[in-house]
Design an enzyme around this catalytic site. Structure first.
Site, PDB file in Angstrom:
ATOM      1  N   SER A   1       0.826  -1.208   0.000  1.00  0.00           N
ATOM      2  CA  SER A   1       0.000   0.000   0.000  1.00  0.00           C
ATOM      3  C   SER A   1       0.859   1.255   0.000  1.00  0.00           C
ATOM      4  CB  SER A   1      -0.952   0.005   1.198  1.00  0.00           C
ATOM      5  OG  SER A   1      -0.245  -0.105   2.425  1.00  0.00           O
ATOM      6  N   GLU A   2       2.012   1.212   0.709  1.00  0.00           N
ATOM      7  CA  GLU A   2       2.960   2.323   0.659  1.00  0.00           C
ATOM      8  C   GLU A   2       4.392   1.815   0.776  1.00  0.00           C
ATOM      9  OE1 GLU A   2      -0.727   4.529   2.090  1.00  0.00           O
ATOM     10  OE2 GLU A   2       0.385   2.920   3.081  1.00  0.00           O
ATOM     11  N   THR A   3       5.284   2.583   0.163  1.00  0.00           N
ATOM     12  CA  THR A   3       6.734   2.407   0.287  1.00  0.00           C
ATOM     13  C   THR A   3       7.308   3.772   0.608  1.00  0.00           C
ATOM     14  OG1 THR A   3       6.771   0.591  -1.307  1.00  0.00           O
ATOM     15  CG2 THR A   3       8.844   1.747  -0.933  1.00  0.00           C
TER      16      THR A   3
END
Length: 291
Positions: free
Chosen positions: A45-47
């Protein structure tokens, strides 16, 4: 070029039961295009990418990418990045508080005591979980949902409009609109249809349950429609719950149950009115990534 890398699990004290986050710790020199390409490849979902701050007030700067775009702020990347930065030897100027710079401004992250057995748990890397909390950013949109939106929310969630106890815009960046149902059981029973907005659903557990509330997050911006554990949503929900008197003290929200996760988010409001969003984080992978 190789860069220090960690993958951490956030809002859990045991690996693989929270919300995973990829963190590139020495991202200086990477272009936005390189960052975006890696974030798309991880498909999380996020990096996040840690770079030097642009202001002397911050300990570090973080850039946050979904698989599709860069975002100014997100909750579990904030806690996860702080956890990874500390684990890699980062030293804040204030022992108790970290100042993170992101596109939404300066975010304060404070250390918290890890409750219960979490303090003795060990991740595969050998690093014990850390308890951290961030100060929630202000809401950008905070108003009651109108009748038209109520009908649409019921359609998206595939429930009757009369099942909705209350609905409110609680947007702190990702566009959240909140829906309150009468029970955690009703929240867990939701099987959404086509999701075309960011909607968070909350309902109370009975007294003595696993948490005060059950939370689920659905968004058209996610690769998997439902997010395992969502810091930004819980931050905005807490503002709503405290302001309306639904809660008057610290509480815990559970999230990710339908996805086989055991996310736990600790919410509180201090005397100054600041909402604090807390949780544990554990390190699952430590190494290098060639970008």
């Amino acid at each position: 070029m190789r860069h220090a890398f960690q993958q951490v699990d956030v809002f859990t004290d045991r690996p693989c039961l929270g919300n995973p986050l990829a963190v590139v710790l020495d991202a200086e020199g990477l272009t936005a295009a390189q960052m975006q390409r890696f974030a798309a490849w991880t498909n999380l979902s996020e990096t996040t990418f840690v770079v030097a701050p642009t202001t002397p007030a911050a300990d570090y700067r973080v850039r946050i990418f979904t698989p599709a775009s860069e975002v100014p702020f997100a909750g579990h990347p904030t806690l996860g990045t702080a956890h990874a930065w500390l684990g890699a030897g980062g030293a804040p100027r204030d022992d108790d508080r970290i100042i993170q710079e992101c596109d939404a401004g300066l975010i304060t992250v404070r250390r918290e005591a890890v409750p219960g057995e979490a303090a003795s748990a060990q991740a595969p890397s050998g690093q014990a979980p850390s308890g951290l909390a961030f100060a929630a950013p202000p809401l950008l949109r905070y108003e009651q949902a109108d009748a038209e939106l109520l009908v649409h929310l019921a359609e998206v969630l595939r429930i009757a409009a009369t099942d909705i106890v209350a609905a409110q815009w609680v947007d702190n960046g990702p566009g959240w609109v909140a829906v309150m149902l009468d029970s955690a059981e009703a929240v867990l029973a939701i099987q959404p249809g086509t999701v075309d907005l960011s909607v968070g659903v909350i309902g109370p557990h009975p007294e003595g349950g696993p948490a005060a509330f059950e939370v689920r997050a659905f968004s058209h911006l996610l690769t998997t429609v439902e997010d395992p554990v969502t810091g930004s949503l819980n931050a905005s929900l807490a503002t709503w719950l405290f302001d309306t008197g639904v809660v008057d003290g610290p509480y815990t929200a559970r999230q990710g149950t339908r996805l086989g996760r055991e996310g736990q988010v600790r919410l509180s409001r201090d005397e100054a009115g600041t909402i604090w969003v807390g949780g544990d984080a554990v390190t699952c992978i430590v190494g290098e990534v060639d970008l």
